[in-house]
Design an enzyme around this catalytic site. Structure first.
Site, short mmCIF file in Angstrom:
data_model
loop_
_atom_site.label_atom_id
_atom_site.label_comp_id
_atom_site.label_asym_id
_atom_site.label_seq_id
_atom_site.Cartn_x
_atom_site.Cartn_y
_atom_site.Cartn_z
N ASP A 117 0.81 -1.35 0.00
CA ASP A 117 -0.24 0.06 -0.10
C ASP A 117 0.88 1.16 -0.05
O ASP A 117 0.67 2.29 -0.72
CB ASP A 117 -1.08 -0.03 1.16
CG ASP A 117 -0.39 -0.33 2.34
OD1 ASP A 117 0.75 -0.49 2.43
OD2 ASP A 117 -1.02 -0.54 3.40
N ASP A 120 7.13 3.76 3.16
CA ASP A 120 7.33 4.85 4.40
C ASP A 120 8.88 4.82 4.57
O ASP A 120 9.69 5.53 3.91
CB ASP A 120 6.36 4.70 5.38
CG ASP A 120 6.33 5.68 6.35
OD1 ASP A 120 6.92 6.64 6.27
OD2 ASP A 120 5.54 5.58 7.21
N LYS A 148 5.70 7.87 0.52
CA LYS A 148 6.19 8.99 1.46
C LYS A 148 7.78 9.21 1.42
O LYS A 148 8.37 8.79 2.44
CB LYS A 148 5.61 8.71 2.94
CG LYS A 148 4.20 9.42 3.12
CD LYS A 148 4.25 9.48 4.64
CE LYS A 148 3.04 8.45 5.10
NZ LYS A 148 2.86 8.69 6.77
N PHE A 169 -0.08 11.26 8.02
CA PHE A 169 -0.68 10.18 8.16
C PHE A 169 -2.08 9.77 7.47
O PHE A 169 -3.08 10.55 7.70
CB PHE A 169 -0.91 9.65 9.77
CG PHE A 169 -0.95 8.24 9.93
CD1 PHE A 169 0.08 7.30 9.90
CD2 PHE A 169 -2.38 7.67 9.89
CE1 PHE A 169 -0.06 5.80 9.93
CE2 PHE A 169 -2.59 6.59 10.19
CZ PHE A 169 -1.50 5.42 10.22
N VAL A 170 -1.98 9.02 6.59
CA VAL A 170 -3.23 8.72 5.67
C VAL A 170 -3.71 7.33 5.85
O VAL A 170 -3.22 6.46 6.40
CB VAL A 170 -2.63 8.82 4.07
CG1 VAL A 170 -2.52 10.13 3.55
CG2 VAL A 170 -1.70 7.79 3.70
N ASP A 176 -5.45 1.81 7.36
CA ASP A 176 -6.10 1.90 8.64
C ASP A 176 -5.60 2.69 9.38
O ASP A 176 -4.18 2.87 9.46
CB ASP A 176 -6.49 0.58 9.14
CG ASP A 176 -5.28 -0.17 9.70
OD1 ASP A 176 -4.09 -0.02 9.24
OD2 ASP A 176 -5.19 -0.29 10.90
N ARG A 182 -10.28 1.52 6.60
CA ARG A 182 -10.12 0.55 5.31
C ARG A 182 -11.04 0.61 4.10
O ARG A 182 -10.53 0.81 3.10
CB ARG A 182 -9.78 -0.75 5.45
CG ARG A 182 -8.56 -1.16 6.49
CD ARG A 182 -8.19 -2.58 6.54
NE ARG A 182 -7.37 -3.17 7.61
CZ ARG A 182 -6.14 -2.84 7.64
NH1 ARG A 182 -5.53 -2.34 6.73
NH2 ARG A 182 -5.60 -3.44 8.68
P1 XMP Z 1 7.63 1.28 6.27
O1 XMP Z 1 7.83 2.44 7.24
O2 XMP Z 1 7.89 -0.14 6.89
O3 XMP Z 1 6.17 1.37 6.20
O4 XMP Z 1 7.96 1.69 4.86
C1 XMP Z 1 5.26 0.70 5.73
C2 XMP Z 1 3.91 0.00 6.33
O5 XMP Z 1 3.54 0.88 7.48
C3 XMP Z 1 2.32 1.46 7.45
N1 XMP Z 1 2.03 2.84 7.10
C4 XMP Z 1 0.92 3.44 7.03
N2 XMP Z 1 -0.34 3.26 7.37
N3 XMP Z 1 -1.10 5.42 6.86
C5 XMP Z 1 -1.11 3.98 7.11
O6 XMP Z 1 -2.50 3.69 7.47
C6 XMP Z 1 0.02 5.70 6.71
O7 XMP Z 1 0.35 7.07 6.25
C7 XMP Z 1 1.27 4.96 7.03
N4 XMP Z 1 2.56 5.09 6.77
C8 XMP Z 1 3.01 3.67 7.05
C9 XMP Z 1 1.61 0.75 6.24
O8 XMP Z 1 1.13 -0.42 6.60
C10 XMP Z 1 2.91 0.35 5.51
O9 XMP Z 1 2.71 -1.08 4.69
#
Ligand code: XMP
Length: 207
Positions: A117, A120, A148, A169-170, A176, A182
């Site tokens: 999805d 980050d 991001k 934060f989205v 979710d 979701r």
């Molecule tokens: P990393 O930091 O490992 O993060 O790249 C990946 C996972 O973290 C969750 N994530 C978010 N979930 N809104 C969300 O609902 C956000 O803004 C967000 N940023 C990170 C997500 O599960 C993603 O796969």
């Protein structure tokens, strides 16, 4: 560098439906923009993978809506498998990763496309690609709906990116907070008050 140029989203542009105004500060990516961009991504992926034995590996659970729409735009024979990953940490911060479900299908010698999805910090995609690469696929690429980039800790980029978004934060369209939102058909920005009020020290929750 992504294989196709991601769409840049810099500000919240759309009005929030009245039902969600208490929780959401704005709509970042509308339903229409999601569908248009996913159609373009599906075409690019279909072109790149034509004639190949492809396994799409989707990370649970945040990819559900994106995966369903993207798969319908992939016009070539493929198989789908799911990998469960949870990140544990405080509030909206990424924490330690735990694999909660393993792959069912054999990836050795097949072309693997990992679908997630949001990219980050990059910790999730780094761990997942490391795990899959060790199983010797014929090739390994990654596809994310949202990127991001500002938050990146690991040096990793996805091969296919839908939208590059600011550090907000989205939620929605599969994403979710505390298992809610979701089902929204758009990507919205959660009001900071909501996650501050609900931040639990022990766990961010299953993805
Ligand atoms: P990393 O930091 O490992 O993060 O790249 C990946 C996972 O973290 C969750 N994530 C978010 N979930 N809104 C969300 O609902 C956000 O803004 C967000 N940023 C990170 C997500 O599960 C993603 O796969």
């Amino acid at each position: 560098m992504p294989l196709s140029k991601p769409r840049l989203v810099q500000t919240v542009q759309h009005r929030v439906p009245p039902l969600h105004r208490a929780d959401l500060a704005g709509v970042l990516v509308s339903e229409t923009d999601l569908q248009k961009r996913i159609a373009v991504m599906g075409r690019a992926i279909s072109k790149d993978y034509a004639g190949k034995d492809v396994l799409v590996v989707s990370l649970l659970s945040g990819t559900v809506l994106f995966l369903a729409d993207l798969l319908r735009r992939m016009s070539f024979p493929l198989r789908v498998d799911f990998l469960g990953v949870s990140s544990y940490g405080a509030g909206t911060e990424s924490g330690d990763l735990v694999f909660t479900k393993d792959l069912r299908l054999d990836v050795r010698g097949v072309h693997v496309l990992v679908v997630d999805d949001i990219l980050d910090t990059g910790k999730t995609l780094r761990a997942v690609t490391g795990k899959i690469a060790a199983l010797r696929p014929a090739s390994l690429r990654t596809c994310v709906l949202l990127d991001k980039r500002e938050r990146r800790i690991e040096s990793i980029e996805a091969d296919y990116v839908g939208f590059r978004i600011p550090n907000l934060f989205v939620v929605g369209y599969g994403l979710d907070f505390a298992e809610r939102y979701r089902n929204l058909p758009f990507v919205g920005v959660l009001r900071p008050e909501v996650f501050e009020a609900n931040a639990r020290p022990e766990r961010k929750g299953p993805r």
